[in-house]
Design a protein around this motif. Structure first.
Motif, PDB file in Angstrom:
ATOM      1  N   CYS A  23      31.377  13.346 -37.332  1.00  0.00           N
ATOM      2  CA  CYS A  23      30.097  13.240 -36.630  1.00  0.00           C
ATOM      3  C   CYS A  23      30.122  12.030 -35.709  1.00  0.00           C
ATOM      4  N   ASP A  24      29.839  12.239 -34.437  1.00  0.00           N
ATOM      5  CA  ASP A  24      29.741  11.151 -33.451  1.00  0.00           C
ATOM      6  C   ASP A  24      30.963  10.240 -33.452  1.00  0.00           C
ATOM      7  N   GLY A  25      32.156  10.819 -33.487  1.00  0.00           N
ATOM      8  CA  GLY A  25      33.384  10.039 -33.384  1.00  0.00           C
ATOM      9  C   GLY A  25      33.863   9.422 -34.685  1.00  0.00           C
ATOM     10  N   HIS A  26      33.152   9.637 -35.768  1.00  0.00           N
ATOM     11  CA  HIS A  26      33.561   9.123 -37.078  1.00  0.00           C
ATOM     12  C   HIS A  26      33.649  10.279 -38.068  1.00  0.00           C
ATOM     13  N   THR A  27      34.370  10.059 -39.154  1.00  0.00           N
ATOM     14  CA  THR A  27      34.399  11.028 -40.242  1.00  0.00           C
ATOM     15  C   THR A  27      33.777  10.364 -41.457  1.00  0.00           C
ATOM     16  N   TYR A  28      32.678  10.929 -41.923  1.00  0.00           N
ATOM     17  CA  TYR A  28      31.925  10.332 -43.024  1.00  0.00           C
ATOM     18  C   TYR A  28      32.281  11.008 -44.349  1.00  0.00           C
ATOM     19  N   LEU A  29      32.262  10.197 -45.401  1.00  0.00           N
ATOM     20  CA  LEU A  29      32.607  10.690 -46.745  1.00  0.00           C
ATOM     21  C   LEU A  29      31.347  10.705 -47.597  1.00  0.00           C
ATOM     22  N   ILE A  30      30.943  11.893 -48.045  1.00  0.00           N
ATOM     23  CA  ILE A  30      29.756  12.036 -48.879  1.00  0.00           C
ATOM     24  C   ILE A  30      30.143  12.831 -50.129  1.00  0.00           C
TER      25      ILE A  30
END
Length: 391
Positions: A327-334
């Motif tokens: 998302c928006d140039g980042h990869t988030y970890l949830i």
């Protein structure tokens, strides 16, 4: 002990003793029970008051003055001395010269000439003494066990040197074993022997305490999971009530379809985690990942995750720990919020308690995220590059 000159003496193998203690560079160890395993050369010192004797190996002076690294100390009772004197004329003469009593009364056939009646009388007296001693000794043992258990539970500790200092004169009388003695792995004094036996008793109790502690932790986790589930259900209930009050039907399938039109943002990801509504992000590409065993054991330089599958395989990825979503140039970890997967709140709490992947916050809701953890693609895996923060 009275001041009686020692006698040069070789204590035979298989000699029975009242107690046997050994020092190896100041460390206590227990002699083989119930008899000596081999012969030792040293000195024997008789105490005319107690009618007992102590054998020192190699010498009394060397042990008392701490002149050597190793020393053997054997306590011999009245009856131990009777048996030894029966076969050693030098010892018999030494004992008689120093006031040893009743050496002629062991048995009619014994070389010491003890009559049967006196021997039986000695035996009965010893039995009476032992009968009176056992209850007292039992109380002492029980007291020591309780003290030892409390000490273990409170995490207290003290060194053997401090114990030796506390024993005062008695500790100084105990010396170290000579270099010629066999390998020593026994307890040096009655106190140390008692502690070893108590430790043997305490160990299984400690294991049971650890099991109970583990069950309490699991219960705490289960209660926490139930609380989080109630909070999530409450949010969903309020949403349904709001829709119902507006008079507009909002079936779940319609919500899923509408999610395709919602642009993916960090706030939408946080909302999906907070409500547990996977359909909010299901239309956007993402991957299911799990921490590698090496990373779990702390063998990696960073937290590392294997890729289990992509969003097209969501229904079969309930066992994955996390979702990695760009998302928006980042990869988030949830945490994994696919229906029927492990409770995401429990996943976050487990890692937050260890201060890895996500840090604990001030609130009670572990699904309320302040900052999302960030990962970066590294070959066929993801590496954690920034910790997340729970509100």
């Amino acid at each position: 002990m009275t001041s009686i000159n020692p006698l040069k003496f070789i204590i035979p193998a298989k000699t029975e003793f009242a107690s046997c203690t050994i020092y190896t560079k100041g460390n206590p160890s227990e002699c083989p029970q119930p008899r000596l395993s081999k012969a030792y050369q040293g000195e024997i010192v008789y105490d005319s008051i107690t009618q007992e004797a102590t054998f020192f190996g190699p010498t009394q002076k060397a042990c008392d003055d701490f002149q050597i690294d190793n020393c053997l100390l054997v306590k011999l009772s009245y009856y131990n001395l009777l048996k030894l004197a029966k076969n050693d004329s030098n010892l018999k003469g030494y004992l008689i010269d120093n006031g040893f009593q009743d050496t002629q009364n062991e048995s009619p056939t014994n070389s010491t000439g003890i009559n049967g009646a006196n021997a039986e009388n000695h035996s009965n007296n010893f039995g009476d003494i032992l009968a009176g001693f056992v209850p007292v000794f039992g109380i002492v043992i029980l007291s020591v066990i309780v003290a030892f258990a409390v000490k273990k539970l409170l995490g207290l500790s003290q060194s053997q040197k401090r114990v030796n200092r506390a024993t005062g004169k008695r500790s100084r009388e105990l010396a170290k074993q000579s270099a010629s003695l066999e390998p020593l792995n026994f307890t040096l004094n009655p106190d140390a022997l008692t502690l070893d036996k108590i430790s043997y008793i305490i160990t299984p109790l400690s294991a049971k305490i650890d099991q109970l502690s583990s069950k309490v932790e699991q219960l705490e986790t289960d209660i926490f999971s139930l609380t989080q589930q109630l909070q999530t259900n409450s949010v969903k209930s309020l949403r349904i009530q709001g829709i119902a009050s507006g008079g507009t039907p909002y079936p779940l399938e319609t919500a899923r379809q509408s999610s395709e039109l919602l642009p993916l943002t960090v706030d939408l990801i946080k909302k999906a985690v907070a409500t547990g509504e996977y359909f909010l992000i299901s239309a956007h590409p993402h991957y299911f990942v799990s921490e590698t065993p090496q990373s779990q054991q702390g063998l990696e330089d960073v937290k590392r995750f294997t890729i289990d599958g992509d969003s097209a395989q969501a229904s079969s990825r309930t066992q994955s720990e996390f979702i990695a979503i760009p998302c928006d140039g980042h990869t988030y970890l949830i945490p994994n919020i696919v229906p029927n997967s492990t409770d995401p709140a429990r996943t976050l709490k487990r890692h937050a308690d260890r201060n890895n992947i996500y840090r604990n916050g001030q609130g009670a809701n572990f699904l309320s995220l302040d900052e999302l953890a960030v990962v970066e693609k590294n070959g066929d895996r993801y590496d954690l590059i920034r910790l997340g923060q729970i509100q």
